[in-house]
Design a protein around this motif. Structure first.
Motif, PDB file in Angstrom:
ATOM      1  N   GLY A 163       0.827  -1.204   0.000  1.00 54.76           N
ATOM      2  CA  GLY A 163       0.000   0.000   0.000  1.00 54.76           C
ATOM      3  C   GLY A 163       0.855   1.245   0.000  1.00 54.76           C
ATOM      4  O   GLY A 163       2.087   1.196   0.106  1.00 54.76           O
ATOM      5  N   ARG A 164       0.186   2.397  -0.153  1.00 56.07           N
ATOM      6  CA  ARG A 164       0.875   3.676  -0.047  1.00 56.07           C
ATOM      7  C   ARG A 164      -0.079   4.689   0.568  1.00 56.07           C
ATOM      8  O   ARG A 164      -1.308   4.540   0.502  1.00 56.07           O
ATOM      9  N   VAL A 165       0.496   5.730   1.140  1.00 57.88           N
ATOM     10  CA  VAL A 165      -0.286   6.823   1.700  1.00 57.88           C
ATOM     11  C   VAL A 165       0.279   8.135   1.178  1.00 57.88           C
ATOM     12  O   VAL A 165       1.475   8.233   0.875  1.00 57.88           O
ATOM     13  N   ARG A 166      -0.592   9.126   1.058  1.00 49.85           N
ATOM     14  CA  ARG A 166      -0.185  10.432   0.546  1.00 49.85           C
ATOM     15  C   ARG A 166      -0.661  11.519   1.504  1.00 49.85           C
ATOM     16  O   ARG A 166      -1.775  11.458   2.029  1.00 49.85           O
ATOM     17  N   PHE A 167       0.195  12.517   1.699  1.00 47.67           N
ATOM     18  CA  PHE A 167      -0.153  13.683   2.510  1.00 47.67           C
ATOM     19  C   PHE A 167       0.792  14.804   2.112  1.00 47.67           C
ATOM     20  O   PHE A 167       1.604  14.639   1.183  1.00 47.67           O
ATOM     21  N   ALA A 168       0.705  15.943   2.772  1.00 52.71           N
ATOM     22  CA  ALA A 168       1.574  17.074   2.429  1.00 52.71           C
ATOM     23  C   ALA A 168       2.193  17.630   3.696  1.00 52.71           C
ATOM     24  O   ALA A 168       1.525  17.765   4.731  1.00 52.71           O
ATOM     25  N   VAL A 169       3.483  17.942   3.624  1.00 50.02           N
ATOM     26  CA  VAL A 169       4.207  18.573   4.723  1.00 50.02           C
ATOM     27  C   VAL A 169       4.603  19.972   4.267  1.00 50.02           C
ATOM     28  O   VAL A 169       5.403  20.124   3.327  1.00 50.02           O
ATOM     29  N   GLU A 170       4.006  20.982   4.898  1.00 54.07           N
ATOM     30  CA  GLU A 170       4.237  22.374   4.501  1.00 54.07           C
ATOM     31  C   GLU A 170       4.039  22.542   2.999  1.00 54.07           C
ATOM     32  O   GLU A 170       4.885  23.109   2.291  1.00 54.07           O
ATOM     33  N   GLN A 171       2.937  22.012   2.495  1.00 49.24           N
ATOM     34  CA  GLN A 171       2.497  22.096   1.106  1.00 49.24           C
ATOM     35  C   GLN A 171       3.361  21.272   0.150  1.00 49.24           C
ATOM     36  O   GLN A 171       3.157  21.325  -1.066  1.00 49.24           O
ATOM     37  N   GLU A 172       4.286  20.479   0.679  1.00 52.72           N
ATOM     38  CA  GLU A 172       5.103  19.605  -0.150  1.00 52.72           C
ATOM     39  C   GLU A 172       4.478  18.217  -0.177  1.00 52.72           C
ATOM     40  O   GLU A 172       4.315  17.580   0.873  1.00 52.72           O
ATOM     41  N   PRO A 173       4.084  17.692  -1.352  1.00 50.96           N
ATOM     42  CA  PRO A 173       3.457  16.368  -1.419  1.00 50.96           C
ATOM     43  C   PRO A 173       4.436  15.278  -0.966  1.00 50.96           C
ATOM     44  O   PRO A 173       5.617  15.298  -1.304  1.00 50.96           O
ATOM     45  N   VAL A 174       3.917  14.335  -0.198  1.00 49.02           N
ATOM     46  CA  VAL A 174       4.717  13.232   0.333  1.00 49.02           C
ATOM     47  C   VAL A 174       3.984  11.922   0.049  1.00 49.02           C
ATOM     48  O   VAL A 174       2.764  11.831   0.224  1.00 49.02           O
ATOM     49  N   THR A 175       4.721  10.918  -0.380  1.00 49.21           N
ATOM     50  CA  THR A 175       4.180   9.572  -0.549  1.00 49.21           C
ATOM     51  C   THR A 175       5.061   8.602   0.234  1.00 49.21           C
ATOM     52  O   THR A 175       6.290   8.649   0.128  1.00 49.21           O
ATOM     53  N   LEU A 176       4.436   7.741   1.029  1.00 49.16           N
ATOM     54  CA  LEU A 176       5.145   6.686   1.743  1.00 49.16           C
ATOM     55  C   LEU A 176       4.514   5.343   1.394  1.00 49.16           C
ATOM     56  O   LEU A 176       3.292   5.244   1.275  1.00 49.16           O
TER      57      LEU A 176
ATOM     58  N   ARG B   2      14.543   3.019  -0.819  1.00 49.03           N
ATOM     59  CA  ARG B   2      14.736   4.305  -1.494  1.00 49.03           C
ATOM     60  C   ARG B   2      13.423   5.090  -1.642  1.00 49.03           C
ATOM     61  O   ARG B   2      13.400   6.317  -1.477  1.00 49.03           O
ATOM     62  N   GLU B   3      12.315   4.399  -1.956  1.00 54.03           N
ATOM     63  CA  GLU B   3      11.069   5.125  -2.201  1.00 54.03           C
ATOM     64  C   GLU B   3      10.494   5.748  -0.931  1.00 54.03           C
ATOM     65  O   GLU B   3       9.595   6.581  -1.004  1.00 54.03           O
ATOM     66  N   ASN B   4      10.990   5.365   0.240  1.00 54.15           N
ATOM     67  CA  ASN B   4      10.530   5.968   1.491  1.00 54.15           C
ATOM     68  C   ASN B   4      11.574   6.900   2.099  1.00 54.15           C
ATOM     69  O   ASN B   4      11.523   7.220   3.286  1.00 54.15           O
ATOM     70  N   GLN B   5      12.515   7.355   1.278  1.00 47.68           N
ATOM     71  CA  GLN B   5      13.489   8.340   1.706  1.00 47.68           C
ATOM     72  C   GLN B   5      13.033   9.699   1.195  1.00 47.68           C
ATOM     73  O   GLN B   5      13.055   9.968  -0.012  1.00 47.68           O
TER      74      GLN B   5
END
Length: 210
Positions: free
Chosen positions: A103-116, A194-197
């Motif tokens: 699975g993956r989750v998406r959110f934003a940190v200080e308007q920067e998109p993040v995917t984990l 790498r994809e979670n860095q």
């Protein structure tokens, strides 16, 4: 030894269960976090299965954390339409571990998109695992990255209030914690692929131990 390890995991599960009951019940989130920290410090200081060795436990005065940061809590949906990529991690010359992307989750940190990405660990019957590395590493946080949950070992995510479905979860980075290998060289740990860095700083959760 095995009964001690079982007891340790039961205590970890109890800490997360107490947190997951207190937050939806309306208790102050920062006070719940402080109580959780105290319980974790007690385990590290006193339990024979602590990640600290005997000498470290003798001088231990508590784990260090970033200040509590309520902005680094995110209600997310686990997206399961991901390619089930299998990765084999070499832990030592004789030990390997397999992780499957589930699975993956998406959110934003200080308007920067993040995917984990979230992984399934193929050991001990299996469990869900979320490791990550962010820009606080290695100056502030442990250089190898941190974990948000590892359900095999008893750590878990927060439920989203009013949501019963397991795909709706809360990621609270105030509870991000170091892998055991951050404390001494006796441990070997899977670290973030790498994809979670991440290319953003997440200034919440546990700081570097050394």
């Amino acid at each position: 030894m095995y009964l001690d390890l079982y007891d340790y995991r039961l205590r970890v599960q109890a800490m997360y269960r107490e947190r997951n009951q207190a937050i939806p019940a309306g208790e102050d989130a920062e006070m719940v976090w402080q109580r959780f920290r105290q319980s974790r410090d007690t385990l590290f200081a006193q339990h024979s299965q602590s990640a600290l060795d005997a000498e470290q436990r003798r001088v231990f005065s508590g784990l260090r954390y970033f200040p509590y940061n309520p902005t680094l809590r995110f209600a997310v949906t686990i997206e399961t339409d991901v390619e089930p990529q299998r990765q084999t991690i070499t832990m030592s010359s004789t030990e390997q571990m397999t992780m499957l992307t589930v699975g993956r989750v998406r959110f934003a940190v200080e308007q920067e998109p993040v995917t984990l990405h979230i992984y399934w660990l193929d050991i001990y019957g299996g469990g869900l695992f979320l490791p990550f590395r962010d820009l606080t590493c290695p100056e502030e946080a442990y250089g190898g990255g941190r974990y948000l949950f590892d359900t095999i070992k008893g750590s878990d995510w927060l439920p989203v209030p009013g949501m019963a479905h397991q795909q709706q979860i809360m990621l609270d980075f105030n509870y991000a914690y170091n892998p055991s290998c951050a404390y001494n060289d006796a441990w070997m740990c899977p670290l973030a692929p790498r994809e979670n860095q991440l290319r953003v700083p997440l200034r919440a959760g546990e700081l570097r131990y050394k």
